[in-house]
Scaffold this motif. Sequence first.
Motif, mmCIF file in Angstrom:
data_model
loop_
_atom_site.group_PDB
_atom_site.id
_atom_site.type_symbol
_atom_site.label_atom_id
_atom_site.label_comp_id
_atom_site.label_asym_id
_atom_site.label_seq_id
_atom_site.Cartn_x
_atom_site.Cartn_y
_atom_site.Cartn_z
ATOM 1 N N SER B 46 24.503 43.799 -3.959
ATOM 2 C CA SER B 46 25.802 43.864 -3.089
ATOM 3 C C SER B 46 26.523 42.423 -3.463
ATOM 4 C CB SER B 46 25.423 44.078 -1.633
ATOM 5 O OG SER B 46 24.668 42.796 -1.339
ATOM 6 N N LYS B 47 25.996 41.868 -4.389
ATOM 7 C CA LYS B 47 26.754 40.537 -4.777
ATOM 8 C C LYS B 47 26.799 39.604 -3.547
ATOM 9 C CE LYS B 47 29.075 42.186 -8.808
ATOM 10 N NZ LYS B 47 30.017 42.963 -9.153
ATOM 11 N N GLY B 48 25.722 39.665 -2.719
ATOM 12 C CA GLY B 48 25.579 38.848 -1.707
ATOM 13 C C GLY B 48 26.199 39.337 -0.269
ATOM 14 N N ALA B 49 26.796 40.305 -0.511
ATOM 15 C CA ALA B 49 27.532 40.896 0.804
ATOM 16 C C ALA B 49 26.711 41.329 1.916
ATOM 17 C CB ALA B 49 28.412 41.792 0.373
ATOM 18 N N LEU B 50 25.527 41.827 1.556
ATOM 19 C CA LEU B 50 24.660 42.827 2.444
ATOM 20 C C LEU B 50 23.350 41.731 2.683
ATOM 21 C CD1 LEU B 50 25.131 46.355 1.300
ATOM 22 C CD2 LEU B 50 25.914 45.157 3.460
ATOM 23 N N VAL B 51 23.108 40.567 2.335
ATOM 24 C CA VAL B 51 22.079 39.613 2.326
ATOM 25 C C VAL B 51 21.527 39.772 3.776
ATOM 26 C CG1 VAL B 51 20.882 37.472 2.043
ATOM 27 C CG2 VAL B 51 22.733 38.241 0.538
ATOM 28 N N PRO B 182 24.361 49.370 5.884
ATOM 29 C CA PRO B 182 24.713 50.167 7.093
ATOM 30 C C PRO B 182 24.913 51.527 6.833
ATOM 31 C CG PRO B 182 26.293 48.342 6.465
ATOM 32 C CD PRO B 182 25.298 48.543 5.416
ATOM 33 N N ILE B 183 24.645 52.547 7.854
ATOM 34 C CA ILE B 183 24.766 53.915 7.816
ATOM 35 C C ILE B 183 26.030 54.566 7.259
ATOM 36 C CG2 ILE B 183 25.279 54.385 10.176
ATOM 37 C CD1 ILE B 183 23.276 56.678 9.958
ATOM 38 N N TYR B 212 27.086 43.879 11.676
ATOM 39 C CA TYR B 212 27.194 44.653 10.026
ATOM 40 C C TYR B 212 27.607 45.893 10.261
ATOM 41 C CZ TYR B 212 24.921 40.237 8.279
ATOM 42 O OH TYR B 212 24.650 39.202 7.708
ATOM 43 N N LEU B 213 27.702 46.465 11.565
ATOM 44 C CA LEU B 213 28.071 47.806 11.625
ATOM 45 C C LEU B 213 28.905 47.764 13.062
ATOM 46 C CD1 LEU B 213 27.648 50.994 10.645
ATOM 47 C CD2 LEU B 213 25.621 50.897 12.496
#
Lengths: 306, 247
Positions: B46-51, B182-183, B212-213
């Motif tokens: 995710s290139k850090g977006a979803l850490v 996220p779903i 995040y959601l």
Amino acid sequence: MAIECVKITKKYPGTTSKSLDNVSVSIPTKGIFSLIGRNGAGKTTLTRILGTQLMPSSGHATINGLDIIDDAKELREIIAVIPQDGRPVPWVTPAQMIMTYLMWRGYGIREAKARAVSVIKDIGIYKEKDMHIGKLSGGTKRKVLVGCVLASEAEIVFMDEPTTGLDLISRTSFWETLGKLKKDRFFLLTTHYLEEAESLADGIGILDNGKLLVSGSMDQIRKRIRYRYMVTLGKDAKVPAFKGKIIRTSNSTKIMTSEEGAKRVASEMIRRHAEFSMSPISLNEIFYSFVKEDIETGKSDDYEKE
Amino acid sequence: MKRNKLSQVWASVLLTAVYWMRNYPISIVASFLSPISIVVIIAFVSKGALVGVAVEGALITTFVLNGIMEMTDISHLKNDFKIQDMVVASPTSAFSYIFGMSLSSLATALPSIIFILILWSVFVHTTVVSALTVFAAVALLMILAISIGFFLATRTSDISESYQFTTILSLLFTTVSPIYYPISLIPMPYRYLAYLSPITYGAEIIQNATGYLSISSMNLVLDWIVLVGLTAVMLFFAIKDLRWREA
């Protein structure tokens, strides 16, 4: 003070036969009582029912007046069990295993530790106390479980084949320990070592096919047997006249007979200068006599020759 | 004799967690490192977006898997070592035993939880309210997992069978459920499949609490109802069916 079983029957779900069939018995909770029987005779089932681990299908039982179902909570304060095939967990040391068991019984951590160390000395595994159980021999592992219950305050201890896997010296030492402790506690144990049961148990019960065939002291049981003496002759000895049972094995001929019959056979063997031995009937013969099995590999026949 | 109730609970923790970790220190290292792999993969992909959400996923995974893994410990003690028989015939109650084993599950996960909390403090921005929400949801998820573990442990007669249940549940709970992302990233109609896993409801609550959601209030209420309801039902069955004395 006794264990009173009234018509205890157990049929496991999904099976057709009964593992216990109307077992009624009164066992004084004093000393050592040994249950003997073949594999599948019902020894473990009866021990587990009395040890509050298994529900009977019907019938009821009390131990020192406490019902095994209605008073289970109170009963569990005074009993302890060693299950058949029970093993201490391999990733702990004997001291840690015994300590944990004592803590389950409600001992504080310090007292549990002190008792664990003390019992470890008593049962002769002090040298191994800090070794991982996984690295110990089968017999030493068994001793750890025995140590658990012996270190506890339980007055009534059920042990299902506690000496299985122990060498002769360890077995002897185990029975000696029980002999010392039996003044203050009651031990009900199952065993396949009949000679040990005979010499050390105060009471014996023989189970077969879920039925209790006989129970009582060795003397009481002997009185239930028609022939109370055993005369052992050489394999090819000519059998003198007697009334009783003859059992031929691969290396001897055994005669089960009355006291009078034994004297008569003995006199005849002395007259012939032939080798023989004579003794009261042992638990081995009583056991086989009750379960109607052949002794060793020989044949058992009713025999009359007078 | 006066029984120490705390000792009776602590005994289970000692045997299956403290002594385990003390006698095999490598287990502490393993527990400490276990959450890293997927977090690293998600971070790179995710290139850090979803850490942040991956760290949340690691937290959920740790609690849920340790809860389910308790099934194997119980199965070991019951079927393999027969130690549970010794405990049944002792003054320890079924409740003390279950409670102790549950705490043991938590204790085993502690190194892992500490590590995740360190990552959390770096990557996830939380308020007091969201932290409390996450704590409540994670606690429910763990109780749910332990209840399922106990429920199944009473029905297995062999340790090998327990391992199979653990594998299947791990797959269902940590792969079918969108806990590391996220779903909303799951395309329709596959998204509905995720709702087959009870962990999804907890993950939605946690991801929503930390930003995040974004889900509707209605959806959030529904998530709580499902999570609390399922946990209560499974806990009820776990306690009811615990075969303390076999039939």
